[in-house]
Design an enzyme around this catalytic site. Sequence first.
Site, mmCIF file in Angstrom:
data_model
loop_
_atom_site.group_PDB
_atom_site.id
_atom_site.type_symbol
_atom_site.label_atom_id
_atom_site.label_comp_id
_atom_site.label_asym_id
_atom_site.label_seq_id
_atom_site.Cartn_x
_atom_site.Cartn_y
_atom_site.Cartn_z
ATOM 1 N N HIS A 111 3.328 10.166 -1.932
ATOM 2 C CA HIS A 111 3.232 8.704 -1.993
ATOM 3 C C HIS A 111 2.008 8.265 -2.789
ATOM 4 O O HIS A 111 1.014 8.981 -2.854
ATOM 5 C CB HIS A 111 3.270 8.062 -0.596
ATOM 6 N N GLU A 157 6.300 5.026 -0.299
ATOM 7 C CA GLU A 157 6.729 6.310 0.251
ATOM 8 C C GLU A 157 7.956 6.834 -0.503
ATOM 9 O O GLU A 157 8.620 6.081 -1.219
ATOM 10 C CB GLU A 157 7.085 6.133 1.740
ATOM 11 N N ASN A 164 3.144 13.754 0.797
ATOM 12 C CA ASN A 164 4.564 13.639 0.432
ATOM 13 C C ASN A 164 4.741 13.007 -0.954
ATOM 14 O O ASN A 164 5.850 12.659 -1.339
ATOM 15 C CB ASN A 164 5.326 12.821 1.481
ATOM 16 N N ASP A 223 -3.714 -1.814 -1.301
ATOM 17 C CA ASP A 223 -2.933 -2.143 -0.105
ATOM 18 C C ASP A 223 -3.796 -2.670 1.038
ATOM 19 O O ASP A 223 -5.024 -2.578 1.001
ATOM 20 C CB ASP A 223 -2.102 -0.928 0.345
HETATM 21 P P1 PGA Z 1 -6.346 10.700 1.533
HETATM 22 O O1 PGA Z 1 -5.074 9.800 1.303
HETATM 23 O O2 PGA Z 1 -7.282 10.386 0.410
HETATM 24 O O3 PGA Z 1 -6.883 10.232 2.858
HETATM 25 O O4 PGA Z 1 -5.868 12.120 1.516
HETATM 26 C C1 PGA Z 1 -4.484 9.804 0.056
HETATM 27 C C2 PGA Z 1 -3.263 8.922 0.119
HETATM 28 O O5 PGA Z 1 -2.537 9.009 1.135
HETATM 29 O O6 PGA Z 1 -3.035 8.174 -0.825
#
Ligand code: PGA
Length: 243
Positions: free
Chosen positions: A139, A144, A137, A68
Amino acid sequence: MIRIYKEDNYEQMSQRAADLILAQILLKPDCVLGLATGSTPIGLYEKLVEYYNNNRVDFSQVRTVNLDEYKGLDPNHPQSYHYFMNQNLFSKVNIDENNINLPNGMEEDSMKACAEYDVVIENLGGIDIQLLGIGHNGHIAFNEPAEYFTKGTNCVALTKSTIEANSRFFASPDEVPKYAYTMGIASIMKAKRILLVVNSKEKADIMKEAFLGNITPKVPASILQTHPDVIIVGDSEALRDFE
Ligand code: PGA
């Protein structure tokens, strides 16, 4: 099929994940690596740089495709994911910059940016291993919780809380990205192999829901239960509910 490596801590998690990526590059020097940003993979990128410095790996033919990018940020913006990748990996190894792919954050036409990225992914001929983190959550990338699983690259409106959380990194609120381009769930599912990295007790509940619960777009990562080749590498806190 899901294989699990439950490691003692973040350091060991990073080591294990880096070893798996190292193995992939050694087996296929021109492999396609699907890469991810976020805090979780930073340690594994450090290990990969270490392997490179010790002449254990050659990135010269490796091709990469990131999950992304923020819409509106150029690759030199310190908050862009391109910048993150340069800082943590690309500028530190012998990767050919022509082999690096991220969504084009500077393309204002979202449909065009997404369609172009789908072509990029298609032309790479398949992702050999896709690195993923997981959000609290459930995602994956910027996909999301929703009523359906996304397909190709899509443009997502960032939630108000994400925009607020990001605002501290920008001079003014207007500069904070409101949208991001993200690879879709179906594209992620097409990767030959998935490598999901996860650490900390804050992720234990969502890991249980995603991999031991129902498959639902309300927990996007749950779809990975249907992927033929998933490797989860986590620390013992995040994998509390796994053998
Ligand atoms: P993080 O993010 O590695 O900063 O916990 C993971 C994500 O949101 O995919």
